[in-house]
Design a protein around this motif. Sequence first.
Motif, PDB file in Angstrom:
ATOM      1  N   TYR A 162      -1.159  -1.379 -10.131  1.00 19.87           N
ATOM      2  CA  TYR A 162      -1.556  -0.577  -8.983  1.00 19.87           C
ATOM      3  C   TYR A 162      -3.002  -0.160  -9.197  1.00 19.87           C
ATOM      4  O   TYR A 162      -3.462   0.016 -10.317  1.00 19.87           O
ATOM      5  CB  TYR A 162      -0.632   0.618  -8.721  1.00 19.87           C
ATOM      6  CG  TYR A 162      -0.601   1.710  -9.752  1.00 19.87           C
ATOM      7  CD1 TYR A 162      -1.477   2.786  -9.692  1.00 19.87           C
ATOM      8  CD2 TYR A 162       0.354   1.697 -10.768  1.00 19.87           C
ATOM      9  CE1 TYR A 162      -1.422   3.812 -10.620  1.00 19.87           C
ATOM     10  CE2 TYR A 162       0.422   2.714 -11.705  1.00 19.87           C
ATOM     11  CZ  TYR A 162      -0.471   3.768 -11.624  1.00 19.87           C
ATOM     12  OH  TYR A 162      -0.415   4.786 -12.545  1.00 19.87           O
ATOM     13  N   THR A 163      -3.725  -0.047  -8.089  1.00 21.47           N
ATOM     14  CA  THR A 163      -5.154   0.242  -8.147  1.00 21.47           C
ATOM     15  C   THR A 163      -5.448   1.489  -7.328  1.00 21.47           C
ATOM     16  O   THR A 163      -5.146   1.549  -6.135  1.00 21.47           O
ATOM     17  CB  THR A 163      -5.968  -0.955  -7.606  1.00 21.47           C
ATOM     18  OG1 THR A 163      -5.582  -2.130  -8.327  1.00 21.47           O
ATOM     19  CG2 THR A 163      -7.452  -0.724  -7.772  1.00 21.47           C
ATOM     20  N   ILE A 164      -6.032   2.476  -8.004  1.00 23.39           N
ATOM     21  CA  ILE A 164      -6.493   3.697  -7.347  1.00 23.39           C
ATOM     22  C   ILE A 164      -7.906   3.422  -6.852  1.00 23.39           C
ATOM     23  O   ILE A 164      -8.766   2.995  -7.627  1.00 23.39           O
ATOM     24  CB  ILE A 164      -6.479   4.907  -8.316  1.00 23.39           C
ATOM     25  CG1 ILE A 164      -5.087   5.104  -8.929  1.00 23.39           C
ATOM     26  CG2 ILE A 164      -6.991   6.162  -7.650  1.00 23.39           C
ATOM     27  CD1 ILE A 164      -3.992   5.484  -7.962  1.00 23.39           C
ATOM     28  N   THR A 165      -8.155   3.656  -5.558  1.00 22.23           N
ATOM     29  CA  THR A 165      -9.434   3.265  -4.967  1.00 22.23           C
ATOM     30  C   THR A 165     -10.276   4.428  -4.455  1.00 22.23           C
ATOM     31  O   THR A 165     -11.452   4.233  -4.140  1.00 22.23           O
ATOM     32  CB  THR A 165      -9.194   2.286  -3.799  1.00 22.23           C
ATOM     33  OG1 THR A 165      -8.332   2.909  -2.843  1.00 22.23           O
ATOM     34  CG2 THR A 165      -8.557   0.994  -4.284  1.00 22.23           C
ATOM     35  N   LYS A 166      -9.707   5.621  -4.362  1.00 19.79           N
ATOM     36  CA  LYS A 166     -10.474   6.750  -3.814  1.00 19.79           C
ATOM     37  C   LYS A 166     -11.576   7.151  -4.789  1.00 19.79           C
ATOM     38  O   LYS A 166     -11.343   7.337  -5.977  1.00 19.79           O
ATOM     39  CB  LYS A 166      -9.565   7.933  -3.522  1.00 19.79           C
ATOM     40  CG  LYS A 166      -8.634   7.645  -2.362  1.00 19.79           C
ATOM     41  CD  LYS A 166      -7.896   8.871  -1.925  1.00 19.79           C
ATOM     42  CE  LYS A 166      -7.060   8.542  -0.693  1.00 19.79           C
ATOM     43  NZ  LYS A 166      -6.214   9.650  -0.316  1.00 19.79           N
ATOM     44  N   SER A 197      -3.365   3.836  -2.401  1.00 17.30           N
ATOM     45  CA  SER A 197      -3.468   2.925  -3.544  1.00 17.30           C
ATOM     46  C   SER A 197      -2.800   1.588  -3.219  1.00 17.30           C
ATOM     47  O   SER A 197      -1.889   1.500  -2.400  1.00 17.30           O
ATOM     48  CB  SER A 197      -2.845   3.546  -4.797  1.00 17.30           C
ATOM     49  OG  SER A 197      -1.472   3.831  -4.608  1.00 17.30           O
ATOM     50  N   ASP A 198      -3.301   0.539  -3.860  1.00 17.61           N
ATOM     51  CA  ASP A 198      -2.794  -0.819  -3.658  1.00 17.61           C
ATOM     52  C   ASP A 198      -1.906  -1.206  -4.834  1.00 17.61           C
ATOM     53  O   ASP A 198      -2.256  -0.954  -5.995  1.00 17.61           O
ATOM     54  CB  ASP A 198      -3.954  -1.805  -3.543  1.00 17.61           C
ATOM     55  CG  ASP A 198      -4.839  -1.503  -2.348  1.00 17.61           C
ATOM     56  OD1 ASP A 198      -4.287  -1.268  -1.251  1.00 17.61           O
ATOM     57  OD2 ASP A 198      -6.068  -1.496  -2.500  1.00 17.61           O
ATOM     58  N   TRP A 199      -0.765  -1.835  -4.540  1.00 19.36           N
ATOM     59  CA  TRP A 199       0.229  -2.204  -5.542  1.00 19.36           C
ATOM     60  C   TRP A 199       0.548  -3.691  -5.421  1.00 19.36           C
ATOM     61  O   TRP A 199       0.683  -4.201  -4.308  1.00 19.36           O
ATOM     62  CB  TRP A 199       1.510  -1.411  -5.340  1.00 19.36           C
ATOM     63  CG  TRP A 199       1.349   0.053  -5.588  1.00 19.36           C
ATOM     64  CD1 TRP A 199       0.610   0.954  -4.862  1.00 19.36           C
ATOM     65  CD2 TRP A 199       1.932   0.802  -6.651  1.00 19.36           C
ATOM     66  NE1 TRP A 199       0.705   2.195  -5.408  1.00 19.36           N
ATOM     67  CE2 TRP A 199       1.529   2.144  -6.503  1.00 19.36           C
ATOM     68  CE3 TRP A 199       2.787   0.472  -7.705  1.00 19.36           C
ATOM     69  CZ2 TRP A 199       1.926   3.138  -7.380  1.00 19.36           C
ATOM     70  CZ3 TRP A 199       3.197   1.465  -8.568  1.00 19.36           C
ATOM     71  CH2 TRP A 199       2.760   2.783  -8.406  1.00 19.36           C
ATOM     72  N   THR A 223     -10.690   5.837 -10.691  1.00 14.57           N
ATOM     73  CA  THR A 223     -10.364   4.592 -10.015  1.00 14.57           C
ATOM     74  C   THR A 223     -10.033   3.493 -11.014  1.00 14.57           C
ATOM     75  O   THR A 223     -10.271   3.619 -12.217  1.00 14.57           O
ATOM     76  CB  THR A 223     -11.531   4.133  -9.120  1.00 14.57           C
ATOM     77  OG1 THR A 223     -12.673   3.937  -9.938  1.00 14.57           O
ATOM     78  CG2 THR A 223     -11.832   5.156  -8.046  1.00 14.57           C
ATOM     79  N   THR A 258       0.855  -1.186   0.000  1.00 10.45           N
ATOM     80  CA  THR A 258       0.000   0.000   0.000  1.00 10.45           C
ATOM     81  C   THR A 258       0.888   1.231   0.000  1.00 10.45           C
ATOM     82  O   THR A 258       1.825   1.314   0.804  1.00 10.45           O
ATOM     83  CB  THR A 258      -0.925   0.019   1.229  1.00 10.45           C
ATOM     84  OG1 THR A 258      -1.780  -1.117   1.183  1.00 10.45           O
ATOM     85  CG2 THR A 258      -1.774   1.283   1.262  1.00 10.45           C
ATOM     86  N   CYS A 263      -4.795  11.088  -4.749  1.00 11.68           N
ATOM     87  CA  CYS A 263      -5.363   9.859  -5.311  1.00 11.68           C
ATOM     88  C   CYS A 263      -4.426   8.670  -5.118  1.00 11.68           C
ATOM     89  O   CYS A 263      -4.875   7.538  -4.917  1.00 11.68           O
ATOM     90  CB  CYS A 263      -5.659  10.035  -6.796  1.00 11.68           C
ATOM     91  SG  CYS A 263      -7.001  11.202  -7.121  1.00 11.68           S
ATOM     92  N   PHE A 264      -3.120   8.905  -5.182  1.00 10.96           N
ATOM     93  CA  PHE A 264      -2.153   7.821  -5.012  1.00 10.96           C
ATOM     94  C   PHE A 264      -2.083   7.336  -3.574  1.00 10.96           C
ATOM     95  O   PHE A 264      -1.847   6.150  -3.327  1.00 10.96           O
ATOM     96  CB  PHE A 264      -0.764   8.251  -5.485  1.00 10.96           C
ATOM     97  CG  PHE A 264      -0.464   7.833  -6.892  1.00 10.96           C
ATOM     98  CD1 PHE A 264      -0.091   6.533  -7.193  1.00 10.96           C
ATOM     99  CD2 PHE A 264      -0.568   8.739  -7.927  1.00 10.96           C
ATOM    100  CE1 PHE A 264       0.185   6.142  -8.488  1.00 10.96           C
ATOM    101  CE2 PHE A 264      -0.305   8.363  -9.233  1.00 10.96           C
ATOM    102  CZ  PHE A 264       0.080   7.060  -9.504  1.00 10.96           C
TER     103      PHE A 264
END
Length: 157
Positions: free
Chosen positions: A75-79, A62-64, A84, A34, A58-59
Motif C-alpha cells: 500500500y502506498t501513502i500519497t498525501k 492510499s493505493d493498495w 509517504t 483505493t 493519511c490512509f
Amino acid sequence: MKKTLLFLFVITLMSCRTSKTVRTSKKVIKGNWTLNTVTYSKAGTYDVTLLNDVSKACFEGSDWQFIPNNNTGIYTITKSDCITGGRYFNFTIQEVDEVTGLYDFLLKPTDEKGKSESNAGFRLNLSSLSDTDMQWQQSLKVDGEPFTIFMNFTKTQ
C-alpha cells in the motif's frame, strides 16, 4: 491396510485444501484498490493510528495492490503532509462462515523481501467484497465500549 492409508491421505489433503469461497475471494481481491474512507461506529473525534503506521487522514486515498498468488501486497501513502511511500505486507484470507460470507483477513507488515521484523500482524474482518467494493472492519474497545473502524475500498483495476 493400504486402503486405510490411502483413505487417511485423501482426507488429509481435502482438509488442507482452501475452500472454493476463499479461492473466489482471492480472485476478486487481486489487483489495485483505493482506500476511500475510514469511518467509525460511533460519532466523535478520535486520534487513531491504523496498522501502527499513520493516521486515518493519511490512509484515506492510499493505493493498495493485492497479489494473491503469493499472498503479498503493497500500500502506498500519497498525501504530502504524511510519511509517504510504499509499505509491503503479507495477507491471508481465512474463512469464518461460508453462509454469511464473513472472513478473517490477516495482514502482516513486511519489508520489500517479505520479511517481518516482529512477526506481528493485524486481524481484520473482511465484511464485504465485490468486483468493485471491499470493506474491512476492525473491532476494539474504547473506554470499555465496543468500537468498530470501517475501511472502505473501491477497485481501480
